[in-house]
Design an enzyme around this catalytic site. Structure first.
Site, mmCIF file in Angstrom:
data_model
loop_
_atom_site.group_PDB
_atom_site.id
_atom_site.type_symbol
_atom_site.label_atom_id
_atom_site.label_comp_id
_atom_site.label_asym_id
_atom_site.label_seq_id
_atom_site.Cartn_x
_atom_site.Cartn_y
_atom_site.Cartn_z
ATOM 1 C CB VAL A 597 -0.970 0.164 1.079
ATOM 2 C CG1 VAL A 597 -1.577 1.342 1.260
ATOM 3 C CG2 VAL A 597 -1.806 -1.241 1.015
ATOM 4 C CB CYS A 598 3.866 2.355 1.910
ATOM 5 S SG CYS A 598 4.949 0.761 1.710
ATOM 6 C CB SER A 599 4.767 0.888 -3.434
ATOM 7 O OG SER A 599 6.034 0.244 -2.456
ATOM 8 C CG HIS A 602 2.796 7.900 0.747
ATOM 9 N ND1 HIS A 602 1.830 8.943 0.590
ATOM 10 C CD2 HIS A 602 1.976 7.389 1.724
ATOM 11 C CE1 HIS A 602 0.851 9.077 1.644
ATOM 12 N NE2 HIS A 602 0.979 7.946 2.460
#
Length: 989
Positions: A597-599, A602
């Site tokens: 999810v972070c990739s 953001h």
């Protein structure tokens, strides 16, 4: 907007699946293609159908010969009413109805050199060798691509001559790969480090560069040859004189054209280059080549083809083959290969008929070669292809048809009776089959069932099960449907069309899905009346369920699937072949792991990350937020009156507006504010938290590989992608609020220029933070929010927008494509184009009519074997093909895996029976409980009075339903170390 304007004439909604296979340039060349097709028996009809479905520019039909009974076994456009009419004229109207964008004409005269100059490709089917040599020579002279195709019973032939220097622009189905650059080291050679270690660049690839800051000499440079190092870096040649690399940029593969040289037909007859998957297959192909030459010679001398299963005619064909001039090898030397006289004899005996599955298979490959000729996409055949399905005939010579059983009967199945006999035709008519899926493959299979006479009224039946409805994007492959069928249940529309193909077909549509929820409908009674199942499904989960039903009821399963130009066909026969084995799900079949999810949110590093982010944006902005507002209308009223802070999705609805949008200008203002938040302010905020020069505690830079430091964008209404984002977002926002939108681009540009002149807070900043759920509102923010929400709380409900990929007028794909492209610009990532974006976010499976028709033909051939009676394992075939790569392979399925336990053995097809040696004592009578002699007395006393169904109900809560005939008990052996899967016990109720 350049790409959109260039493709205005292309109906992207209709060809969405095909575009994923061909790409836009090849599709546009196909739309400009002009093709002449001569010969409209079953094979020619299949070629015509596929070309028109794929969207060739124009197709001219030529066949002045009258339609006859034997044509109807494989010619889907002819009926009994057309007997005696010119095949071309009888076929033209129905072919034209397949695709209104294709011009379908009829030529009634001879094929002359003057006629040929108007075409890019000419196809002859079922023509004499003299005609092939004449037309092939004229085409060669005029620079026209020439193809000749033929089927004789269970063998087929295809020849291609594209000239001395035919250039293929794109050899593969895959899009050119692109990757973001992390660094370029100066030197000789220069070395490119990519942001991601995993890539598919190979030594010898040609690449170009774009978007590089610093070493700008590489941007748009002439293609450079690369070498791939062990660590994944790319050597790109000398860069010592170039500027120092600073940041950003992308490397993109440049597809290399290839020139193909073909020999003319007169030369290729004696020196054939045959397509063979292995050296041991080439001699058989060359023997089939000689068999076709002998059949041509027989007709030239006798004025007729060999009679079906006539031994004297067959021996004469063998003699003619024996006397032919020997073939030559690649260097011109005579080939010292003995003639396989048994093979030639079998070909001659069975050559008197026409079969729908053979026409479907060869017609698909021939149409694919025409596509290659006019689109210059994919490598053409080199140069002869031979395909045979002689394994459809029984091994036992005593079971082969007799001449008297194969004589014409003036019926629509004469062409098929000539190969298999009237007795086999009767077997086909009495079959009861279930077809699961009425999509592209399902339509082709149902067409095949109608033509071969499977399940005729009063004797057999075909049940078609499909819960879906016809969509416009289906029409380019699912040829049983017409524009007026859009919105109708597929099963009903397909059944109706199949009855038009063969009025005697008994076809029953079912609109219920075939899954656990409908076992009351497709239960014991239903399957007890079914002889076999054909599956045309697009999910592995559904395939596994249907296969499990076939194993449970001991029914043969015919199964097919496609992806782009790749396809497969399989057959599973109880007690003969292995059971179905496939990936448990689409995720398991894919090599792609879920992205963190972070990739996505953001730190994106691939185009796929940006597309996933854009799709999430769509869902949050136009679907989930509307649903949340509608569900919490009371909460909004409470907030406007001084209540608690709102739900997290509320900020995206309000955005920069102080009140509910009233008109198109308000929607544009909101869209512009969202643009600024996502692609400028959001990036600036991220860089305040993580500055470009940030260093972590371990001394490494935060913005180091694979992370790319983003750059905020400045809005520019002259940039197409910037404008497209606002246009799409504003229209979607208007639709969500029930307001009219606009497509006027000049007016939108003018409006944006005026909005950009407003004071910054009025068009750039949301009235409260985007991350409101985790932010304390100061009194001023809270008051501004309440003022805005008083208006929102009193308005009508919002309309949640469900993402729909197949409507090109709804701005859904436009928004995702533009948002992902802008996100890619922020992070220096090569963006996906619109076709790629649509395929990825819409989870579109690439598809094309030719592959669909080919696998359906292969399934039809296996159907002949299953219906024909008991066959040994070696008679059946699993098949795989890739039309783009000219790959065709067939192999014998595996035998059922045997499991053992002590002295017992069984397969997945077995049921627990006395012969297995497991003796089960039955006490009392009727449904008395089965029990083991090892049970203790107290357990026996507890269970003995119970019937089996009562005991199962007591233990599991299961109650038999009225439509169930069998209780299936799964057995296990306590105390054993091995995990043995025993055969199920079927207990009849």
């Amino acid at each position: 907007m350049g790409t959109q304007e260039a493709s205005k004439s292309l109906d992207e909604e209709l060809y969405s699946r095909q575009l994923c296979v061909l790409g836009l340039p090849a599709m546009q060349r196909l739309q400009e293609g002009k093709v002449l097709l001569s010969g409209l028996q079953g094979l020619g009809a299949e070629v015509a159908k596929n070309l028109v479905l794929m969207g060739v520019g124009s197709l001219t039909l030529h066949d002045p010969h009258p339609a006859c009974w034997s044509d109807l076994a494989a010619q889907l456009f002819l009926s009994e009413q057309d007997l005696g009419r010119s095949r071309a004229e009888a076929t033209q109207e129905l072919v034209a109805k397949l695709n209104g964008a294709v011009q379908v004409r009829v030529h009634t005269g001879d094929i002359t050199e003057e006629l040929l100059q108007d075409f890019q490709a000419v196809v002859l089917t079922t023509s004499s060798l003299e005609e092939q040599l004449k037309v092939g020579t004229l085409c060669r002279k005029r620079g026209v691509c020439f193809l000749a195709a033929d089927t004789r019973g269970l063998v087929g032939q295809l020849f291609c001559d594209f000239g001395e220097d035919f250039t293929v622009q794109d050899l593969t189905e895959e899009e050119p790969q692109a990757a973001a650059i992390q660094h370029i080291a100066q030197g000789s050679p220069g070395v490119v480090t990519l942001r991601e270690d995993a890539h598919d660049f190979r030594a010898g690839d040609l690449v170009t560069f774009s978007g590089i800051e610093g070493m700008v000499e590489l941007n748009g440079c002439v293609s450079r040859l690369i070498r791939v190092q062990e660590d994944g870096t790319l050597e790109i040649g000398d860069t010592t004189t170039f500027s120092t690399y600073l940041r950003g940029g992308a490397v993109t593969e440049v597809k290399t054209p290839k020139t193909v040289r073909h020999e003319p037909l007169y030369a290729a007859l004696l020196q054939p280059r045959v397509v063979a998957q292995s050296p041991r297959e080439a001699p058989r192909a060359r023997c089939l080549h000689q068999a076709f030459r002998a059949l041509h010679e027989f007709r030239r001398l006798s004025g007729r083809p060999p009679q079906p299963w006539d031994p004297a005619d067959a021996e004469r064909v063998v003699g003619l083959a024996r006397d032919l001039q020997p073939l030559r090898g690649p260097t011109g030397e005579p080939l010292e290969e003995p003639l396989d006289e048994a093979l030639v004899r079998t070909v001659a005996l069975s050559s008197g008929g026409v079969l729908s599955p053979m026409a479907a298979m060869l017609g698909a490959v021939a149409a694919q070669e025409v596509l290659k000729a006019v689109s210059r996409k994919f490598l053409p055949l080199d140069q002869w292809l031979y395909f045979d399905a002689l394994d459809c005939l029984p091994d036992d010579e005593q079971l082969l048809p007799k001449p008297e059983d194969c004589k014409p009967r003036s019926c629509r199945y004469d062409g098929q009776i000539a190969v298999f006999g009237a007795g086999f035709q009767e077997k086909l008519s009495r079959q009861r089959y279930l077809l699961v899926g009425a999509g592209a493959i399902g339509c082709e299979l149902l067409k095949g069932f109608a033509l071969v006479g499977l399940g005729l009224r009063g004797r057999g039946a075909v049940t078609v099960a499909d819960m879906d409805h016809v969509e416009r994007s289906n029409l380019s492959r699912q040829f049983l449907f017409r524009p007026q069928d859009v919105g109708r249940p597929k099963a009903e529309a397909a059944a109706e069309a199949a009855r038009r193909l063969n009025p005697d077909l008994q076809v029953d549509p079912r609109t219920h899905p075939l899954d656990r929820s409908t076992e009351r409908i497709y239960g014991d009674d239903f399957f007890s009346r079914v002889d076999g199942v054909a599956a045309a499904l697009d999910s592995f989960q559904a395939r596994h369920y249907v296969a499990a039903r076939c194993t449970h009821y001991l029914k043969p399963l015919l199964e097919a699937g496609t992806q782009g130009t790749r396809g497969s066909a399989s057959v599973f026969v109880p007690h003969v072949t292995e059971g179905y084995r496939g990936p448990a799900s689409e995720a398991a079949a894919s090599e792609d792991a879920p992205d963190p999810v972070c990739s996505v949110r953001h730190l994106p590093s691939t185009a796929k990350h940006t597309l996933q982010w854009a799709r999430d944006e769509f869902e949050g902005l136009f679907c989930r937020s509307a649903e949340a507002i509608n569900c919490h209308q009371q909460a909004l009223t409470s907030l406007a009156d001084g209540g608690p802070p709102p739900l997290p999705l509320l900020p995206v609805v309000v955005g920069v507006l102080r009140q509910r949008p009233r008109n198109w200008r308000d929607c544009v203002l909101w869209a512009l504010g969202r643009w600024q938040l996502c692609f400028r302010h959001g990036i600036e905020r991220l860089l305040r938290h993580h500055p470009p020069d940030e260093v972590l505690e371990d001394g490494t830079r935060f913005w180091s590989r694979p992370r790319q430091c983003p750059q905020p964008l400045e809005f520019d209404a002259s940039q197409d992608t910037h404008l497209l984002y606002v246009l799409a977002a504003a229209n979607l926002y208007a639709r969500m609020h029930g307001l009219p939108g606009s497509r006027d681009l000049p007016a939108l540009r003018e409006m944006l220029q005026s909005l950009l002149l407003l004071p910054a807070p009025q068009h750039l900043d949301p009235i409260f933070p985007d991350d409101l759920a985790s932010t304390e509102l100061d009194p001023g923010q809270a008051e501004r929010l309440r003022e805005a929400l008083r208006d929102w709380s009193q308005g009508p409900p919002l309309e949640p927008l469900r993402f729909e990929k197949d409507d090109d007028s709804n701005f859904h794909v436009d928004f995702v494509t533009a948002a992902a492209s802008l996100r890619a610009q922020n992070y220096g990532i090569p963006p996906a184009n619109r076709t790629q974006s649509k395929r990825i976010v819409g989870r579109i499976i690439p598809a094309i009519a030719t592959t669909t028709a080919a696998v359906a033909g292969l399934v039809g051939l296996e159907l002949f074997k299953v219906v024909g009676g008991p066959r040994p394992l070696h008679a059946f075939r699993h098949s795989y093909l890739c039309l783009a790569e000219n790959s065709f392979s067939c192999y014998v399925p595996g035998a059922p895996a045997t499991q053992e336990f002590h002295h017992l053995s069984w397969t997945c097809w077995d049921r627990l029976k006395e012969r297995h040696g497991l003796r089960v004592k039955m006490l009392l009578q009727d449904e008395a409980l089965l029990y083991s002699a090892g049970w203790p007395p107290e357990q026996q006393a507890q269970c003995l009075p119970l019937r089996v169904t009562e005991w199962v109900e007591q233990k599991t809560g299961w109650v038999p339903t009225p439509w169930q005939r069998v209780l299936v008990l799964e057995l296990s052996c306590e105390g054993e170390e091995d995990d043995t899967a025993f055969p199920p016990l079927h207990y009849e109720l």
